[in-house]
Scaffold this active site. Structure first.
Site, mmCIF file in Angstrom:
data_model
loop_
_atom_site.group_PDB
_atom_site.id
_atom_site.type_symbol
_atom_site.label_atom_id
_atom_site.label_comp_id
_atom_site.label_asym_id
_atom_site.label_seq_id
_atom_site.Cartn_x
_atom_site.Cartn_y
_atom_site.Cartn_z
ATOM 1 C CB SER A 127 -0.784 0.056 1.119
ATOM 2 O OG SER A 127 -0.407 0.310 2.398
ATOM 3 C CB SER A 180 0.412 3.433 4.643
ATOM 4 O OG SER A 180 1.201 2.353 4.844
ATOM 5 C CE LYS A 219 0.808 1.366 8.596
ATOM 6 N NZ LYS A 219 0.198 2.055 7.485
ATOM 7 C CB SER A 228 -0.822 6.013 7.242
ATOM 8 O OG SER A 228 -0.289 4.999 7.988
#
Length: 267
Positions: free
Chosen positions: A67, A69, A124, A231
């Protein structure tokens, strides 16, 4: 079923066949008769599967970015390498730490098991470590009362998977002495309050339209994506416990759509 579990089952299967042939079947096989194909395959694949398992479990594991994010640091389609031993050695499958080496630091890009579905790995950036008091207000971070400086670095445009054009602002953020790029969309809210889950230790956080305020519990970490307004991260599903850590991302080894990204280090 996780890939690590599949590897363990294959190791057991091929290993048992190899041992049976070595200590039982070989002695009963007539001279000049070739070993069965399934024995030959088991003996060939056993060491290969064992080496792959050891490498993935204790040294380096590949991971694909699914993705946007973490844009602009990581792009969709990036194939990255994750250092499995940076934060300590862990027993495969149960992920229990047996040797402590280092602790995650603010600014690290970390892969971990998604708290809402541990069968899925997420990536992350570490924003808060145990004991930190975090405030996210006006799209800026305060950690233990200290503003993490942001410096405007132009505009950034990208296209999402559904061919939707996205215009954002790019900033350089200093997080605990480490500088990295983030994206902010001035048209998006600080947090979508309706999407905040009832996660464990929810009482450690408070939410309003103006700010998100959290105290990171012992043994937990607060994670955020670099593409801040696109996100789903700790603001929504809470903290990452130590026993869900997979490792530290450090290198992009392939992106078939953007070959110029191959070999880039992850900061």
């Amino acid at each position: 079923m996780t890939f690590a579990l599949i590897l363990i089952l294959l190791i057991l299967l091929t290993g048992v066949i190899w041992l049976m042939d070595r200590f039982l079947l070989r002695a009963k096989r007539p001279a000049g008769v070739n070993e069965p194909w399934w024995v030959e395959y088991a003996k060939s694949f056993f060491p290969v599967i064992l080496i792959v398992f050891l490498l993935r479990s204790f040294l380096v594991e590949p991971f694909k970015i699914p993705s946007g994010s973490m844009i602009p640091t990581l792009h969709v389609g990036d194939f990255i390498l994750v250092n499995r031993f940076t934060y300590g050695l862990r027993i495969p499958i149960i992920n229990k730490k047996i040797v402590d080496i280092n602790q995650p630091q603010r600014g690290d890009v970390m892969v971990f098991q998604y708290p809402e579905d541990p069968s899925v790995d997420y990536i992350k950036r570490v924003v808060g470590v145990p004991g930190d008091q975090l405030v996210y207000r006006d799209k800026k971070l305060w950690i233990n009362g200290e503003l993490q400086v942001q410096q405007r670095d132009g505009d950034y445009n990208y296209v999402e998977s559904e061919l939707r054009f996205v215009h954002t602002e790019r900033y350089k953020e200093n997080l605990g002495g480490k500088t990295h790029a983030i994206l902010l969309n001035p048209d998006m809210p600080l947090v979508h309050l309706g999407n905040v889950a009832e996660f464990p230790l929810h009482e450690q956080c408070s939410y309003s339209d103006m700010e998100v305020r959290c105290t990171v519990p012992p043994g937990h970490y607060f994670m955020m994506g670099d593409n801040r307004d696109n996100s789903r991260d700790s603001r929504y599903w809470g903290f990452v416990p130590d026993d869900m850590i997979v490792g530290k991302a450090f290198l992009i080894w392939m992106n078939f759509n953007e070959l110029g990204r191959v070999g880039l280090s992850i900061k």
